[in-house]
Design a protein around this motif. Structure first.
Motif, PDB file in Angstrom:
ATOM      1  N   MET A   1      -6.156  13.077  14.353  1.00  0.00           N
ATOM      2  CA  MET A   1      -6.703  13.845  15.148  1.00  0.00           C
ATOM      3  C   MET A   1      -6.888  15.279  14.508  1.00  0.00           C
ATOM      4  O   MET A   1      -7.697  15.900  14.924  1.00  0.00           O
ATOM      5  N   ALA A   2      -6.039  15.509  13.469  1.00  0.00           N
ATOM      6  CA  ALA A   2      -6.042  16.971  12.994  1.00  0.00           C
ATOM      7  C   ALA A   2      -7.100  16.754  11.873  1.00  0.00           C
ATOM      8  O   ALA A   2      -7.375  17.764  11.376  1.00  0.00           O
ATOM      9  N   LEU A   3      -7.649  15.822  11.541  1.00  0.00           N
ATOM     10  CA  LEU A   3      -8.561  15.590  10.409  1.00  0.00           C
ATOM     11  C   LEU A   3     -10.033  15.525  11.237  1.00  0.00           C
ATOM     12  O   LEU A   3     -10.332  15.404  12.160  1.00  0.00           O
ATOM     13  N   PRO A   4     -11.105  16.079  10.237  1.00  0.00           N
ATOM     14  CA  PRO A   4     -12.512  16.072  10.544  1.00  0.00           C
ATOM     15  C   PRO A   4     -12.929  14.470  10.705  1.00  0.00           C
ATOM     16  O   PRO A   4     -12.167  13.766   9.964  1.00  0.00           O
ATOM     17  N   PRO A   5     -14.074  14.107  11.250  1.00  0.00           N
ATOM     18  CA  PRO A   5     -14.621  12.842  11.289  1.00  0.00           C
ATOM     19  C   PRO A   5     -14.772  12.055  10.158  1.00  0.00           C
ATOM     20  O   PRO A   5     -14.059  10.874  10.055  1.00  0.00           O
ATOM     21  N   GLU A   6     -15.085  12.856   8.821  1.00  0.00           N
ATOM     22  CA  GLU A   6     -15.064  12.035   7.612  1.00  0.00           C
ATOM     23  C   GLU A   6     -13.893  11.750   7.130  1.00  0.00           C
ATOM     24  O   GLU A   6     -13.673  10.603   6.545  1.00  0.00           O
ATOM     25  N   PHE A   7     -12.701  12.688   7.136  1.00  0.00           N
ATOM     26  CA  PHE A   7     -11.519  12.275   6.745  1.00  0.00           C
ATOM     27  C   PHE A   7     -10.828  11.206   7.635  1.00  0.00           C
ATOM     28  O   PHE A   7      -9.928  10.597   7.417  1.00  0.00           O
ATOM     29  N   ARG A   8     -11.036  11.121   8.961  1.00  0.00           N
ATOM     30  CA  ARG A   8     -10.618  10.011   9.783  1.00  0.00           C
ATOM     31  C   ARG A   8     -10.995   8.664   9.336  1.00  0.00           C
ATOM     32  O   ARG A   8     -10.359   7.920   9.103  1.00  0.00           O
ATOM     33  N   GLY A   9     -12.264   8.732   8.942  1.00  0.00           N
ATOM     34  CA  GLY A   9     -12.905   7.489   8.330  1.00  0.00           C
ATOM     35  C   GLY A   9     -12.298   7.061   6.973  1.00  0.00           C
ATOM     36  O   GLY A   9     -11.909   5.706   6.883  1.00  0.00           O
ATOM     37  N   GLU A  10     -11.898   8.117   6.362  1.00  0.00           N
ATOM     38  CA  GLU A  10     -11.160   7.481   5.000  1.00  0.00           C
ATOM     39  C   GLU A  10      -9.541   7.234   5.379  1.00  0.00           C
ATOM     40  O   GLU A  10      -9.218   6.171   4.667  1.00  0.00           O
ATOM     41  N   ALA A  11      -9.239   8.019   6.226  1.00  0.00           N
ATOM     42  CA  ALA A  11      -7.662   7.494   6.766  1.00  0.00           C
ATOM     43  C   ALA A  11      -7.538   5.961   7.280  1.00  0.00           C
ATOM     44  O   ALA A  11      -6.810   5.125   7.093  1.00  0.00           O
ATOM     45  N   LEU A  12      -8.636   5.622   8.188  1.00  0.00           N
ATOM     46  CA  LEU A  12      -8.795   4.274   8.534  1.00  0.00           C
ATOM     47  C   LEU A  12      -8.909   3.472   7.529  1.00  0.00           C
ATOM     48  O   LEU A  12      -8.379   2.284   7.322  1.00  0.00           O
ATOM     49  N   SER A  13      -9.877   3.475   6.472  1.00  0.00           N
ATOM     50  CA  SER A  13     -10.112   2.547   5.547  1.00  0.00           C
ATOM     51  C   SER A  13      -9.010   2.416   4.566  1.00  0.00           C
ATOM     52  O   SER A  13      -8.679   1.406   3.944  1.00  0.00           O
ATOM     53  N   ASN A  14      -8.132   3.440   4.585  1.00  0.00           N
ATOM     54  CA  ASN A  14      -6.774   3.071   3.632  1.00  0.00           C
ATOM     55  C   ASN A  14      -5.512   2.665   4.491  1.00  0.00           C
ATOM     56  O   ASN A  14      -4.495   2.887   3.904  1.00  0.00           O
ATOM     57  N   SER A  15      -5.785   2.385   5.762  1.00  0.00           N
ATOM     58  CA  SER A  15      -4.724   2.036   6.604  1.00  0.00           C
ATOM     59  C   SER A  15      -4.395   0.566   6.399  1.00  0.00           C
ATOM     60  O   SER A  15      -5.166  -0.286   6.839  1.00  0.00           O
ATOM     61  N   GLU A  16      -3.264   0.333   5.699  1.00  0.00           N
ATOM     62  CA  GLU A  16      -3.004  -0.926   5.300  1.00  0.00           C
ATOM     63  C   GLU A  16      -2.563  -1.927   6.772  1.00  0.00           C
ATOM     64  O   GLU A  16      -2.900  -3.187   6.927  1.00  0.00           O
ATOM     65  N   LEU A  17      -2.117  -1.251   7.738  1.00  0.00           N
ATOM     66  CA  LEU A  17      -1.725  -1.812   9.084  1.00  0.00           C
ATOM     67  C   LEU A  17      -2.935  -2.383   9.770  1.00  0.00           C
ATOM     68  O   LEU A  17      -3.240  -3.596  10.101  1.00  0.00           O
ATOM     69  N   ILE A  18      -4.001  -1.559   9.818  1.00  0.00           N
ATOM     70  CA  ILE A  18      -5.304  -1.964  10.552  1.00  0.00           C
ATOM     71  C   ILE A  18      -6.106  -3.031   9.539  1.00  0.00           C
ATOM     72  O   ILE A  18      -6.661  -3.782  10.299  1.00  0.00           O
ATOM     73  N   ARG A  19      -6.192  -2.752   8.245  1.00  0.00           N
ATOM     74  CA  ARG A  19      -7.003  -3.736   7.407  1.00  0.00           C
ATOM     75  C   ARG A  19      -6.280  -4.815   7.354  1.00  0.00           C
ATOM     76  O   ARG A  19      -7.054  -5.990   7.408  1.00  0.00           O
ATOM     77  N   ASP A  20      -5.067  -4.831   7.231  1.00  0.00           N
ATOM     78  CA  ASP A  20      -4.250  -6.330   7.293  1.00  0.00           C
ATOM     79  C   ASP A  20      -4.628  -7.245   8.724  1.00  0.00           C
ATOM     80  O   ASP A  20      -4.790  -8.426   8.703  1.00  0.00           O
ATOM     81  N   ALA A  21      -4.321  -6.202   9.762  1.00  0.00           N
ATOM     82  CA  ALA A  21      -4.835  -6.916  11.032  1.00  0.00           C
ATOM     83  C   ALA A  21      -6.163  -7.633  11.158  1.00  0.00           C
ATOM     84  O   ALA A  21      -6.597  -8.602  11.772  1.00  0.00           O
ATOM     85  N   HIS A  22      -7.157  -6.647  10.719  1.00  0.00           N
ATOM     86  CA  HIS A  22      -8.286  -6.945  10.543  1.00  0.00           C
ATOM     87  C   HIS A  22      -8.728  -8.100   9.835  1.00  0.00           C
ATOM     88  O   HIS A  22      -9.485  -9.201  10.211  1.00  0.00           O
ATOM     89  N   ASN A  23      -8.058  -8.180   8.706  1.00  0.00           N
ATOM     90  CA  ASN A  23      -8.603  -9.301   7.718  1.00  0.00           C
ATOM     91  C   ASN A  23      -8.088 -10.532   8.075  1.00  0.00           C
ATOM     92  O   ASN A  23      -8.361 -11.609   7.707  1.00  0.00           O
ATOM     93  N   SER A  24      -6.876 -10.357   8.860  1.00  0.00           N
ATOM     94  CA  SER A  24      -6.376 -11.940   9.367  1.00  0.00           C
ATOM     95  C   SER A  24      -7.141 -12.481  10.225  1.00  0.00           C
ATOM     96  O   SER A  24      -6.847 -13.954  10.539  1.00  0.00           O
ATOM     97  N   PHE A  25      -8.296 -12.135  10.567  1.00  0.00           N
ATOM     98  CA  PHE A  25      -9.173 -12.953  11.572  1.00  0.00           C
ATOM     99  C   PHE A  25     -10.577 -13.182  10.729  1.00  0.00           C
ATOM    100  O   PHE A  25     -11.462 -13.898  11.438  1.00  0.00           O
ATOM    101  N   ALA A  26     -10.701 -12.975   9.430  1.00  0.00           N
ATOM    102  CA  ALA A  26     -11.790 -13.318   8.524  1.00  0.00           C
ATOM    103  C   ALA A  26     -11.725 -14.774   8.427  1.00  0.00           C
ATOM    104  O   ALA A  26     -10.805 -15.490   8.156  1.00  0.00           O
ATOM    105  N   LYS A  27     -12.898 -15.253   8.340  1.00  0.00           N
ATOM    106  CA  LYS A  27     -13.102 -16.785   8.171  1.00  0.00           C
ATOM    107  C   LYS A  27     -13.036 -17.360   6.713  1.00  0.00           C
ATOM    108  O   LYS A  27     -13.410 -16.301   5.859  1.00  0.00           O
ATOM    109  N   SER A  28     -12.437 -18.174   6.332  1.00  0.00           N
ATOM    110  CA  SER A  28     -12.014 -18.882   4.923  1.00  0.00           C
ATOM    111  C   SER A  28     -13.462 -18.970   4.443  1.00  0.00           C
ATOM    112  O   SER A  28     -14.095 -19.867   5.008  1.00  0.00           O
ATOM    113  N   SER A  29     -13.734 -18.622   3.324  1.00  0.00           N
ATOM    114  CA  SER A  29     -15.097 -18.816   2.599  1.00  0.00           C
ATOM    115  C   SER A  29     -14.781 -19.681   1.445  1.00  0.00           C
ATOM    116  O   SER A  29     -14.712 -18.600   0.348  1.00  0.00           O
ATOM    117  N   PRO A  30     -14.590 -20.732   1.127  1.00  0.00           N
ATOM    118  CA  PRO A  30     -14.367 -21.371  -0.147  1.00  0.00           C
ATOM    119  C   PRO A  30     -15.585 -21.283  -1.128  1.00  0.00           C
ATOM    120  O   PRO A  30     -15.481 -21.587  -2.267  1.00  0.00           O
TER     121      PRO A  30
END
Length: 320
Positions: A122-151
């Motif tokens: 919340m202390a960051l401007p919107p563009e840096f919040r987006g960067e913080a989101l993209s670098n969050s391992e917690l959120i990225r790992d939770a997101h990717n755990s629902f990706a379909k397997s694509s062989p």
């Protein structure tokens, strides 16, 4: 995976368990099959909705001056939790978080980890919040755990084949008496006017969504709408409705099973089944019977394909 974000489906079960894995309590998603306000109101309390649509390529989507509907609220970009979208394939989770982070109150418990992430960003401007989101391992790992397997890899995309349609998620939620559209591709939150209470939200958001859908050709039907609501099992327990509780628990089990299937590819399993079928056919009638079986299968496949073409094509899976 090399630290990227995979595509996930617009599905109530996916989004519900994604929230659970992030530590959010007593919240779930429900899919809506209509834009009628009554359908949204039936799910009360509704914290907001996530809308999936085909990303337009024939007209400009973003604007620095004025959106196609509503008005930019640039002050809100600093006061609300609003993040610029800086990565592909994460717009569904970003829409979910945009809605969730702004509905944290006595009704919605976002959990300790997301609360810490919100307080930090919340202390960051919107563009840096987006960067913080993209670098969050917690959120990225939770997101990717629902990706379909694509062989399989689609080599046609590398050889200049026709690109697939792109889809995008945006969130709509009432905040401090105003209906906001939160879209990380836009320069600021978009206000759609007053929304004084939770009871006003269904009619207000329905009107906005209907105007949005009306901008597409009548032939375009690939839309999806998910509502973030209170865990319906909680209400069933409070009312002592055993039948409703059993129905909701059964739905959760179905969602868990479907999510488990998404994590696996069945190429090896399908190959083993096919090998077993071929061996059985060979034992039953030898090579001649096997050849007839293959030709019959080819003929049936051709008939199915012809029937599908006459019917206007197959289903389209929407992701974002």
């Amino acid at each position: 995976m090399s630290g990227g974000w995979n595509t996930i489906e617009s599905d109530a079960g996916v989004f519900t368990f994604l929230l659970n894995n992030l530590g959010v309590q007593d919240v779930q998603f429900e899919e809506l099959l209509t834009l009628d306000p009554e359908a949204i109101a039936e799910l009360y309390p509704v914290y907001g909705v996530i809308f999936l649509f085909k990303y337009p390529t024939d007209t400009p989507y973003t604007s620095t001056d004025k959106p196609l509907d509503g008005a930019f609220d640039r002050d809100a970009a600093e006061n609300l939790w609003f993040a610029a979208q800086t990565i592909q394939n994460a717009c569904g989770t970003q829409a979910l978080l945009s809605m969730l982070m702004n509905r944290e109150d006595s009704e919605v418990d976002i959990g300790e980890k997301l609360r810490e992430f919100k307080e930090f960003t919340m202390a960051l401007p919107p563009e840096f919040r987006g960067e913080a989101l993209s670098n969050s391992e917690l959120i990225r790992d939770a997101h990717n755990s629902f990706a379909k397997s694509s062989p399989f890899v689609d080599e046609t995309q590398r050889q200049g084949g026709e690109a697939e349609d792109a889809f995008h998620f945006v969130a709509y939620t009432p905040i401090n008496g105003t209906l906001y559209e939160l879209d990380g591709l836009q320069p600021a939150p978009i206000t759609h006017g007053a929304c004084a209470s939770a009871e006003d939200f269904p009619a207000k958001v329905s009107a906005v969504l209907q105007r949005r859908v009306a901008r597409y050709d009548l032939s375009e039907i690939r839309f999806n709408l998910l509502a973030m609501v209170r865990d319906r099992r909680v209400a069933a327990r409070e009312m002592g409705d055993a039948e409703a509780l059993a129905r909701e628990e059964r739905k959760r089990r179905d969602w868990q099973f479907e999510n488990a299937l998404r994590r696996h590819n069945f190429v090896g399993f399908a190959g083993a089944v096919l090998k077993g079928v071929v061996e059985t056919k060979m034992r039953e009638g030898g090579e001649e019977a096997y050849a007839r079986w293959v030709e019959d299968a080819k003929a049936k496949t051709r008939l199915r394909l012809e029937g599908r073409k006459k019917g206007g094509g197959g289903d389209v899976e929407m992701e974002g």
